[in-house]
Design a protein around this motif. Structure first.
Motif: not given
Length: 197
Positions: A82-87
């Motif tokens: 999810q952190d990669i999606v947000d980035a």
């Protein structure tokens, strides 16, 4: 297998990944490459990104880089998918205005690759995507695609060129790519896919 402690959960949909597609052309975009592997050197990511490049340049005479390590950082070790999606949502897509047409996107906004294991053959490459809304009121509910509906699948490094060139050149949609390249697809899934053809 990808380390079991990785959090690879995705939201059902993330519309912010696809909204930009209405205003840009992605046929010369690069696919962002991220890593969740601790201590993976930048040189290893560059090496992975280079896997499909020679075929991309020779078979299709393309000068763009098909895969590039994500910017400003590709490293998401000890973080969630999810952190990669947000980035990826906030990443500068390097849009270039084109007179009388859609802007050219330097990065594909609706798809990316994540390295989940240094042994790429052992569930090391995860393809993540978000789809445009699809379906009309006559479709069954299960056939409709919500704006930004997300999916993911593991694939083999030997399929990297075919998967991505099929995507960038518009030969296949995301569900077709998943059906064709998902290494976790069961024999039953394959039989069902063959029955659909």
């Amino acid at each position: 297998m990808a380390p079991p402690d990785l959090d690879l959960n995705l939201p059902h949909a993330e519309p912010r990944l696809v909204r930009i597609l209405r205003h840009c052309d992605t046929q010369q975009s690069s696919i962002a490459l991220y890593t969740m592997v601790p201590n993976m050197p930048a040189s290893r990511l560059e090496e992975i990104a280079a896997i499909p490049q020679q075929e991309w340049q020779t078979q299709y005479e393309q000068t763009t880089q098909l895969v590039r390590p994500a910017r400003p950082t590709p490293n998401f070790a000890s973080q969630k998918l999810q952190d990669i999606v947000d980035a990826h949502i906030v990443m500068d897509k390097e849009l270039q205005a084109v007179e009388g047409g859609a802007a050219l996107a330097g990065w594909k906004p609706d798809a990316f690759i994540v390295v989940t294991n240094d042994d790429l053959e052992d569930h090391g490459l995860l393809f993540v995507y978000a789809q445009m809304e699809d379906g009309d009121e006559d479709d069954d509910e299960e056939d409709k695609i919500t704006e930004g509906e997300m999916g993911k699948f593991f694939f083999r490094p030997s399929d990297l060129f075919e998967l991505l060139s099929g995507l960038i050149l518009g030969s296949y949609g995301y569900l077709d790519l998943e059906e064709k390249y998902n290494i976790d697809r069961t024999d039953e899934d394959k039989d069902e896919g063959d029955d659909d053809n």
